[in-house]
Each structure stands twice: as structure tokens, then as C-alpha cells.
Motif scaffolding. Structure first.
Motif, PDB file in Angstrom:
ATOM      1  N   GLU A  85      68.642  50.417   7.889  1.00 39.85           N
ATOM      2  CA  GLU A  85      67.652  49.477   8.426  1.00 39.85           C
ATOM      3  C   GLU A  85      66.335  50.120   8.796  1.00 39.85           C
ATOM      4  N   HIS A  86      66.357  51.310   9.382  1.00 37.61           N
ATOM      5  CA  HIS A  86      65.114  51.914   9.871  1.00 37.61           C
ATOM      6  C   HIS A  86      64.446  52.830   8.838  1.00 37.61           C
ATOM      7  N   PRO A 116      71.610  43.773   2.020  1.00 36.50           N
ATOM      8  CA  PRO A 116      71.292  43.716   3.459  1.00 36.50           C
ATOM      9  C   PRO A 116      70.052  42.879   3.716  1.00 36.50           C
ATOM     10  N   TYR A 118      67.580  43.185   5.514  1.00 29.71           N
ATOM     11  CA  TYR A 118      66.304  43.872   5.709  1.00 29.71           C
ATOM     12  C   TYR A 118      65.760  44.491   4.420  1.00 29.71           C
ATOM     13  N   THR A 119      66.429  44.278   3.291  1.00 29.21           N
ATOM     14  CA  THR A 119      66.062  44.995   2.067  1.00 29.21           C
ATOM     15  C   THR A 119      64.640  44.692   1.622  1.00 29.21           C
TER      16      THR A 119
END
Length: 256
Positions: A85-86, A116, A118-119
Motif C-alpha cells: 500500500e505505501h 488491491p 490501492y493499485t
């Protein structure tokens, strides 16, 4: 010929044993007409952590061995980074590697059975930092197989994608081969790479893959795919065509 994605480095848990496998893979690559590869060990998976310094040292050792063996192959550093994610907030160059340390292309891997949430933001954020994310083997992601528009949006958002040679030769079956070919035909795949792991069941198949593409695409386009690999290795901007959506969604909808 250039291969921008292969797993030629020895396993770190038993380097002496697996260095011999790396040498055998190097010989096979040369037999395929390959003179340079980017070693892309897995990083940030549940099983593997191959950070920047570890990869650089392993590449140095392998290149020394190849010179001793007079094998005309040059190995360059990289990683196949499982997205987290980060990752896109700030690309950590103390741990993560761009391909061949050019500071341009980053090889990222999606989970096999999901995308995911956040991709899309990750791809966009990497692009705004000056990196060009390359999605490894999207043809193996089950969500993209069912809805290729997801990959279309990633490409429109600044990403590239890499199809695996063995998928173009049909080693994972006709449906995956047809889907891989369709990605190329719709400008949703930008480079072919081996993703080689072993000399037998996951080998270098680049020559056969290019031959397969030549049967469907014109010579100039096939040449461009090959030149894209050179540009990625050297950190140069590739030539890409405007992507188009696949006419039908869902792998099984096309090939009944």
C-alpha cells in the motif's frame, strides 16, 4: 536479445548449491540469443525479501562467475516487487530497485487472484515521481482475465505491462495464450520477457514467443516489442501505441 524479467540469481538460502543452476540458466539464455538479462528476484512477498543491497551483491557475484566461465551474458539488477500500500507514496531507493538502477522503470507484481484497492493510486503516484511501473504478467491475474478493462485503465493511467514468453507459446493453455496475444494486439502489453525460473519447467522461451507473435503482427510491430526491451534496460522511453479496449470482457466469453 534482451530479457528484462528473469529469476536467474541463486537462492540466497544456499548460494553455493544454486549458483550452479544460475550458470546453467545463463547458458540456456545465451542459446536463446539473449546477451543481457535483468535479474528480478521476488521482493515483498510472504516468502521472499530480496532488498536492494542483497540483489546488487548477488548480481556482482554471478557476473564474476559468468566471466570465469566465459559465458557471454551480462546480468543487470532489478526486482519483481509485490505491490504494497505505501509503495507509491515515496519510492524507497534504499530498499527498492528500479530496473538496471536507471531510476525509470519499476517492475511490479499483482497478487494472482485480486487487484488491491490501492493499485490505481499506486501506479499514478509512481508516475508522478518520475517512475514508469511495468505490471508483470497481467495475463495471469484472474481479475484481469475476467475484466481486461482494469488493465486498460492502468495503462491509461501511466503503467505498462509485460507478457510472459511461455504464455505466448501456450504452455499455460490456449486460453491464456489467446488472451496474451489479445493484449499485444490491443497495445495493452509493451514488452515480452521470459520470467524464467529454471532450465526445464520455467525456461527461457523468448525466441518461440517472438515467432508466435510474428504470425499475428507485422514485422515492424514485433521489432518494436524487441526494441522496447532495450529501451527499458537503458532507461529510455519506449515507443507505445494508443491502447484500445478488448471487445469482449472475460476470458471464457471469447473462447467458447
Amino acid at each position: 536479445m534482451i530479457d528484462i524479467h528473469c529469476h536467474i540469481l541463486p537462492d540466497l538460502d544456499d548460494g553455493a548449491k544454486h549458483m550452479e543452476e544460475s550458470v546453467r540458466m545463463a547458458r540456456q539464455a545465451v542459446d536463446q540469443g539473449i546477451h543481457a538479462v535483468i535479474a528480478t528476484p521476488h521482493h515483498k512477498t510472504t516468502r521472499y525479501e530480496n532488498d536492494r543491497q542483497t540483489v546488487l551483491e548477488s548480481v556482482r557475484q554471478l557476473n564474476n562467475r559468468l566471466r570465469e566461465e566465459h559465458i557471454p551474458l551480462k546480468v543487470h539488477p532489478g526486482q519483481e516487487i509485490r505491490i504494497f500500500e505505501h509503495m507509491g507514496h515515496t519510492f524507497d531507493e534504499t530498499e527498492l530497485l528500479s530496473l538496471n538502477e536507471t531510476g525509470v522503470y519499476v517492475l511490479i507484481e499483482l497478487p494472482s487472484h485480486e487487484i488491491p484497492r490501492y493499485t490505481d493510486h499506486l501506479i499514478y503516484n509512481l508516475s508522478t515521481q518520475g517512475y514508469i511501473p511495468i505490471i508483470a504478467h497481467p495475463e495471469r491475474n484472474q481479475v484481469i482475465l475476467e475484466n481486461s478493462d482494469i488493465l486498460y485503465e492502468f495503462v491509461k493511467n501511466g503503467g505498462l505491462s509485460q507478457v510472459t514468453a511461455s504464455n505466448l507459446t501456450g504452455k499455460l493453455g490456449k486460453k491464456v495464450r489467446h488472451f496474451s496475444e489479445s493484449l499485444i494486439e490491443h497495445n495493452l502489453a509493451h514488452v515480452i520477457a521470459s520470467d524464467a525460473h529454471h532450465i526445464e519447467h520455467r525456461a527461457f522461451d523468448l525466441q518461440d514467443a517472438y515467432q508466435s507473435v510474428r504470425k499475428r503482427m507485422d514485422t515492424a510491430y514485433v521489432k518494436q516489442l524487441s526494441e522496447n526491451a532495450y529501451d527499458i534496460l537503458n532507461g529510455e522511453r519506449i515507443h507505445s501505441y494508443e491502447p484500445t479496449r478488448l471487445k469482449s470482457k472475460g476470458l471464457f466469453g471469447w473462447f467458447k
